[in-house]
Design a protein around this motif. Sequence first.
Motif, PDB file in Angstrom:
ATOM      1  N   MET A  95       0.740  -1.196  -0.158  1.00 53.73           N
ATOM      2  CA  MET A  95      -0.142   0.057   0.006  1.00 53.73           C
ATOM      3  C   MET A  95       1.120   1.243   0.068  1.00 53.73           C
ATOM      4  O   MET A  95       0.513   2.097  -0.874  1.00 53.73           O
ATOM      5  CB  MET A  95      -0.983   0.115   1.337  1.00 53.73           C
ATOM      6  CG  MET A  95      -1.914   1.117   1.251  1.00 53.73           C
ATOM      7  SD  MET A  95      -3.130   1.128   2.429  1.00 53.73           S
ATOM      8  CE  MET A  95      -4.047  -0.111   2.229  1.00 53.73           C
ATOM      9  N   ARG A 220     -11.202   1.078   0.063  1.00 56.07           N
ATOM     10  CA  ARG A 220     -11.978  -0.215   0.395  1.00 56.07           C
ATOM     11  C   ARG A 220     -11.312  -1.288  -0.542  1.00 56.07           C
ATOM     12  O   ARG A 220     -10.719  -1.239  -1.442  1.00 56.07           O
ATOM     13  CB  ARG A 220     -13.232  -0.042  -0.115  1.00 56.07           C
ATOM     14  CG  ARG A 220     -14.066   1.024   0.667  1.00 56.07           C
ATOM     15  CD  ARG A 220     -15.602   0.733   0.413  1.00 56.07           C
ATOM     16  NE  ARG A 220     -16.200   2.169   1.030  1.00 56.07           N
ATOM     17  CZ  ARG A 220     -16.927   2.011   2.188  1.00 56.07           C
ATOM     18  NH1 ARG A 220     -16.776   0.974   2.665  1.00 56.07           N
ATOM     19  NH2 ARG A 220     -17.534   2.866   2.728  1.00 56.07           N
ATOM     20  N   ASP A 221     -11.437  -2.619   0.116  1.00 56.33           N
ATOM     21  CA  ASP A 221     -10.556  -3.756  -0.446  1.00 56.33           C
ATOM     22  C   ASP A 221     -11.878  -4.458  -1.128  1.00 56.33           C
ATOM     23  O   ASP A 221     -13.067  -3.885  -1.373  1.00 56.33           O
ATOM     24  CB  ASP A 221     -10.346  -5.005   0.577  1.00 56.33           C
ATOM     25  CG  ASP A 221     -11.133  -5.353   1.673  1.00 56.33           C
ATOM     26  OD1 ASP A 221     -12.467  -5.063   1.342  1.00 56.33           O
ATOM     27  OD2 ASP A 221     -10.868  -5.830   2.569  1.00 56.33           O
ATOM     28  N   ARG A 222     -11.655  -5.550  -1.794  1.00 56.19           N
ATOM     29  CA  ARG A 222     -12.449  -6.097  -2.686  1.00 56.19           C
ATOM     30  C   ARG A 222     -13.874  -6.474  -1.987  1.00 56.19           C
ATOM     31  O   ARG A 222     -15.024  -6.400  -2.508  1.00 56.19           O
ATOM     32  CB  ARG A 222     -12.091  -7.409  -3.241  1.00 56.19           C
ATOM     33  CG  ARG A 222     -11.013  -7.308  -4.113  1.00 56.19           C
ATOM     34  CD  ARG A 222     -10.797  -8.467  -4.910  1.00 56.19           C
ATOM     35  NE  ARG A 222      -9.456  -8.501  -5.686  1.00 56.19           N
ATOM     36  CZ  ARG A 222      -8.558  -9.079  -5.344  1.00 56.19           C
ATOM     37  NH1 ARG A 222      -8.252  -9.715  -4.154  1.00 56.19           N
ATOM     38  NH2 ARG A 222      -7.361  -9.010  -6.062  1.00 56.19           N
ATOM     39  N   GLN A 223     -13.745  -6.830  -0.515  1.00 55.25           N
ATOM     40  CA  GLN A 223     -14.801  -6.934   0.255  1.00 55.25           C
ATOM     41  C   GLN A 223     -15.690  -5.756   0.676  1.00 55.25           C
ATOM     42  O   GLN A 223     -16.676  -5.819   1.397  1.00 55.25           O
ATOM     43  CB  GLN A 223     -14.681  -8.072   1.501  1.00 55.25           C
ATOM     44  CG  GLN A 223     -14.089  -9.313   1.082  1.00 55.25           C
ATOM     45  CD  GLN A 223     -12.953  -9.448   0.383  1.00 55.25           C
ATOM     46  OE1 GLN A 223     -11.809  -8.873   0.808  1.00 55.25           O
ATOM     47  NE2 GLN A 223     -12.575 -10.239  -0.807  1.00 55.25           N
ATOM     48  N   GLN A 225     -14.421  -3.589   2.650  1.00 57.29           N
ATOM     49  CA  GLN A 225     -13.804  -3.169   3.966  1.00 57.29           C
ATOM     50  C   GLN A 225     -13.122  -1.940   3.710  1.00 57.29           C
ATOM     51  O   GLN A 225     -12.107  -2.007   2.977  1.00 57.29           O
ATOM     52  CB  GLN A 225     -13.322  -4.232   4.679  1.00 57.29           C
ATOM     53  CG  GLN A 225     -14.153  -5.244   4.990  1.00 57.29           C
ATOM     54  CD  GLN A 225     -15.196  -4.949   5.964  1.00 57.29           C
ATOM     55  OE1 GLN A 225     -15.094  -4.431   6.909  1.00 57.29           O
ATOM     56  NE2 GLN A 225     -16.352  -5.433   5.417  1.00 57.29           N
ATOM     57  N   VAL A 227      -9.973  -0.136   4.302  1.00 59.61           N
ATOM     58  CA  VAL A 227      -8.412  -0.582   4.849  1.00 59.61           C
ATOM     59  C   VAL A 227      -7.564   0.876   4.993  1.00 59.61           C
ATOM     60  O   VAL A 227      -6.484   0.536   5.467  1.00 59.61           O
ATOM     61  CB  VAL A 227      -7.878  -1.566   3.754  1.00 59.61           C
ATOM     62  CG1 VAL A 227      -8.468  -2.558   3.772  1.00 59.61           C
ATOM     63  CG2 VAL A 227      -7.743  -0.936   2.517  1.00 59.61           C
ATOM     64  N   VAL A 260      -6.925   1.945  -5.427  1.00 56.58           N
ATOM     65  CA  VAL A 260      -7.835   0.556  -5.316  1.00 56.58           C
ATOM     66  C   VAL A 260      -7.353  -0.501  -6.394  1.00 56.58           C
ATOM     67  O   VAL A 260      -7.366  -1.803  -6.143  1.00 56.58           O
ATOM     68  CB  VAL A 260      -9.129   0.747  -5.156  1.00 56.58           C
ATOM     69  CG1 VAL A 260     -10.071  -0.638  -5.189  1.00 56.58           C
ATOM     70  CG2 VAL A 260      -9.485   1.532  -3.807  1.00 56.58           C
ATOM     71  N   LEU A 263      -4.259  -2.086  -5.935  1.00 52.48           N
ATOM     72  CA  LEU A 263      -4.085  -2.622  -4.727  1.00 52.48           C
ATOM     73  C   LEU A 263      -4.847  -4.128  -5.058  1.00 52.48           C
ATOM     74  O   LEU A 263      -4.156  -5.182  -4.583  1.00 52.48           O
ATOM     75  CB  LEU A 263      -4.499  -2.107  -3.338  1.00 52.48           C
ATOM     76  CG  LEU A 263      -3.562  -0.935  -2.855  1.00 52.48           C
ATOM     77  CD1 LEU A 263      -4.352  -0.322  -1.889  1.00 52.48           C
ATOM     78  CD2 LEU A 263      -2.348  -1.780  -2.200  1.00 52.48           C
ATOM     79  N   PHE A 264      -5.925  -3.946  -5.525  1.00 53.36           N
ATOM     80  CA  PHE A 264      -6.691  -5.286  -5.763  1.00 53.36           C
ATOM     81  C   PHE A 264      -7.360  -5.511  -7.256  1.00 53.36           C
ATOM     82  O   PHE A 264      -8.339  -5.084  -7.604  1.00 53.36           O
ATOM     83  CB  PHE A 264      -8.030  -5.082  -4.871  1.00 53.36           C
ATOM     84  CG  PHE A 264      -7.790  -4.504  -3.666  1.00 53.36           C
ATOM     85  CD1 PHE A 264      -7.186  -5.527  -2.783  1.00 53.36           C
ATOM     86  CD2 PHE A 264      -8.022  -3.145  -3.046  1.00 53.36           C
ATOM     87  CE1 PHE A 264      -6.947  -5.077  -1.391  1.00 53.36           C
ATOM     88  CE2 PHE A 264      -7.581  -2.926  -1.660  1.00 53.36           C
ATOM     89  CZ  PHE A 264      -7.147  -3.723  -0.851  1.00 53.36           C
TER      90      PHE A 264
END
Length: 266
Positions: A95, A220-223, A225, A227, A260, A263-264
């Motif tokens: 990150m 936010r992450d893939r779910q 949430q 972060v 994002v 990162l994902f």
Amino acid sequence: MRKNPPAALTEVNAVDRHFVTSLQKGLDVLTCFGRQHSRLTLSEVARLTGMSPASARRSLLTLEQLGYLNSDGKRFWMQPRALLVANAYLSSRPMPSLAQPLLDALSERTRESASLGQLLDNDAIIVGRSTARRSLSAGLGIGSRLPAYCSALGRVLLAGLPPQEAQARLRAMPRVALTRQTIFSVPRVVELVQRCREEGYATNDGELEVGVRSMAVPVRDRQGQVVAAMSIAVGVERMGMHEFRDAFLPMLKRARDTLVARLFPG
């Protein structure tokens, strides 16, 4: 017949058996130094860490012998070796390295300071930062901590928690007025955190530092949430809050969206 202990209790006991208290104390000593506590006596370290003078002394002398601290016999201060700990985090986690060029580009375009923060205890800790020529908050840098209740970064990170947990944290954390504009009562902060959940961003208008406005958005992450949070700050003399939001919120969101995606991916 003897019953087996609950799983949760077994896990706690397992953690307790492997917990190294002396390591905790050493880390507490290292992290009690800062901009306002650059050179500390034994008694000051004991007070800041909540340790006994004897424990503080052992930790200080061990860290001095290892090269993390230096001393003149009365006061102690940090040595460059302590940077190895921060560098290990910054170089090993994706990150900060992925965010830094985006923060640099955002800062260059806006000529303002941009930051990336994560929730740490009661604070938002800065894990990435780029400062433009029009420098604000000169004392802020990577590793700086901002109170979660009254910073834009912190309110975004609180908004990422379940509402009951966020409110419980707010009630438990120390809250003081840092400026005349600081909003610190639990009901008011809860209202602002809820607004952030609904609108997707949070603001701060002179609550941390007189003359400085800031704005932050969640990462936010893939779910889904939260972060981290990304923010930008501006001087009040440059533009009003509405102009600040209209001019910089779209750019802030684009930088966040790019982070994002990196990162994902997929």
